[in-house]
Motif scaffolding. Structure first.
Motif, PDB file in Angstrom:
ATOM      1  N   ALA A  27       0.820  -1.208   0.000  1.00  0.00           N
ATOM      2  CA  ALA A  27       0.000   0.000   0.000  1.00  0.00           C
ATOM      3  C   ALA A  27       0.861   1.268   0.000  1.00  0.00           C
ATOM      4  O   ALA A  27       0.590   2.215  -0.751  1.00  0.00           O
ATOM      5  N   ILE A  67      -9.325   1.424  -6.430  1.00  0.00           N
ATOM      6  CA  ILE A  67      -8.863   0.257  -5.662  1.00  0.00           C
ATOM      7  C   ILE A  67     -10.102  -0.601  -5.400  1.00  0.00           C
ATOM      8  O   ILE A  67     -11.112  -0.098  -4.902  1.00  0.00           O
ATOM      9  N   TRP A  77      -5.907   0.415   2.378  1.00  0.00           N
ATOM     10  CA  TRP A  77      -6.440   0.944   1.116  1.00  0.00           C
ATOM     11  C   TRP A  77      -7.292   2.182   1.358  1.00  0.00           C
ATOM     12  O   TRP A  77      -7.345   3.082   0.500  1.00  0.00           O
TER      13      TRP A  77
END
Length: 406
Positions: free
Chosen positions: A100, A114, A128
């Motif tokens: 990430a 995403i 995320w």
């Protein structure tokens, strides 16, 4: 499989809890460690304790050989194409965060997407969320079917040409759902996205072949697969890892340092700053040897029988709700009507039965299930049908007790 012989390799199982023989049904949280792993770590500290890569003395050489030997075992275990693709981390959480922070933040921007699912562990949601906030990317969710599975049709609808990362759990730690990550990776790649697989709940139970899955990243932890706590693995395709920057800086990961600039070591060491988790890596290597000796086909078959037996027996308890699909990995998540799962777990613990209760680091999934928490019994190679019988008896007693209370 000779489960009796397997159980004899796990000294922690030979004990009583609250006056009853221990029944351990919480391996999805952490598994127990066989003697081979305990002894490998013990031997390192007794005979080989030294830092790695830095010294030329005998102990340093032995420690380095064992540490790097463990990397080779991991490479073969997941069928990576190169040992350079195996990064030792503190666990699945650190592995996902590395992707990430190092890959996603450098490659995503406004308008990018995403894609994840609502069944993810918090460790595959929060990183995320932070990437989306930092880059302006959009976080999207593949919808779940009523039984807690995903369809490839929904994946195809959710993933677009704007999608840059798809991150998906291989096996749900709550529902036991086994996701079609190989097919999802193909869809992701068709749209130019990379695929990360959270393998924390799959690596302990099934043979992993990252080349066959064709995932770009794969993360897992040692402590769920008979290894020690505090160490895990990030697999990444070499061409991606080579272009990623380290997320920790200091000793061990450098090539050359001057007053105002530095350069990094080659893969995999540029991602392993500081003194590495040497004993943990050695323990992980021993765990891989142990599991390979038992055989993953044997483990998978045994666990399938346990899960089927548990589903059959638990479904006979009135007022007990089971969550997730019929075909599942080796766990069953459930609730007793009008009984909080913490109370269920407390009563079972009084009988020497260890299960997990809570939100299982999956609060979005709890909301989807319309519950605040659940109870979970998870099985591994050292469990037996008798363990499940003890669980069923314990749940019936808990039901009777709380029935009297209410």
């Amino acid at each position: 499989m000779d489960v009796k012989a397997i159980r004899e390799q796990f000294p922690i199982l030979d004990q009583e809890v609250n006056g009853n023989p221990l029944v351990y049904l919480d391996s999805s949280a952490t598994s127990h460690k066989p003697l081979a792993v305990i002894e490998a770590i013990d031997t390192y500290y007794k005979k080989d304790n030294s830092n790695v890569h830095r010294g030329v003395h005998t102990l340093g050489t032995r420690a380095t050989d064992k540490y790097e030997g463990a990397r080779d075992k991991v490479k073969d275990f997941i069928n990576a194409s190169s040992r350079e693709e195996v990064i030792f981390t503190r666990g699945t959480t650190t592995s996902i965060n590395t992707v990430a922070y190092s890959y996603a933040r450098a490659n995503l921007g406004e308008g990018d997407e995403i894609v994840i699912t609502p069944m993810e562990h918090h460790s595959n949601i929060i990183p995320w969320q932070q990437v989306a906030k930092a880059t302006g990317a959009t976080l999207k969710y593949i919808p779940l079917q009523p039984d807690g599975t995903v369809t490839l049709e929904d994946v195809k609808t959710t993933v677009t040409n704007n999608t840059k990362i798809v991150a998906m759990v291989h096996v749900s730690n709550v529902l036991g759902t086994v996701n079609p990550v190989k097919d999802v990776a193909e869809i992701a790649h068709d749209h130019g996205a990379v695929m990360l697989v959270d393998g924390a709940q799959s690596a302990p139970h099934m043979k992993i072949d990252v080349q066959d899955l064709n995932c770009d990243f794969f993360a897992f932890s040692a402590h769920k697969m008979c290894g020690p706590t505090g160490i895990g693995v990030l697999y990444g395709k070499k061409e991606l890892l080579k272009n990623m920057e380290p997320v920790e800086f200091g000793g061990e990961m450098i090539d050359f340092v001057n007053l105002y600039d530095s350069t990094w070591k080659d893969l995999p060491w540029k991602f392993e700053g500081g003194t590495p988790i040497i004993a943990g890596a050695i323990g992980l290597g021993a765990a891989i040897d142990f599991l390979n000796q038992v055989g993953f086909d044997t483990i998978a078959s045994h666990e399938h029988e346990l899960a089927s037996y548990a589903m059959e027996k638990l479904s006979l308890i009135d007022g007990l709700t089971i969550y997730g699909p019929t075909e599942r990995s080796s766990l069953v998540t459930f609730n007793l009507d009008q009984v909080h799962p913490h109370d269920t777990a407390t009563v079972l613990d009084s009988m020497g039965i260890a299960i997990r209760a809570g939100h299982h680091c999956a609060q979005p999934l709890m909301k989807w299930l319309e519950v605040t928490a659940t109870a979970r019994a998870s099985f591994y190679l050292y469990n037996t049908n008798e363990d499940i019988d003890r669980l069923v008896d314990g749940l019936r007693k808990a039901k009777e007790y709380f029935g009297d209370v209410f």
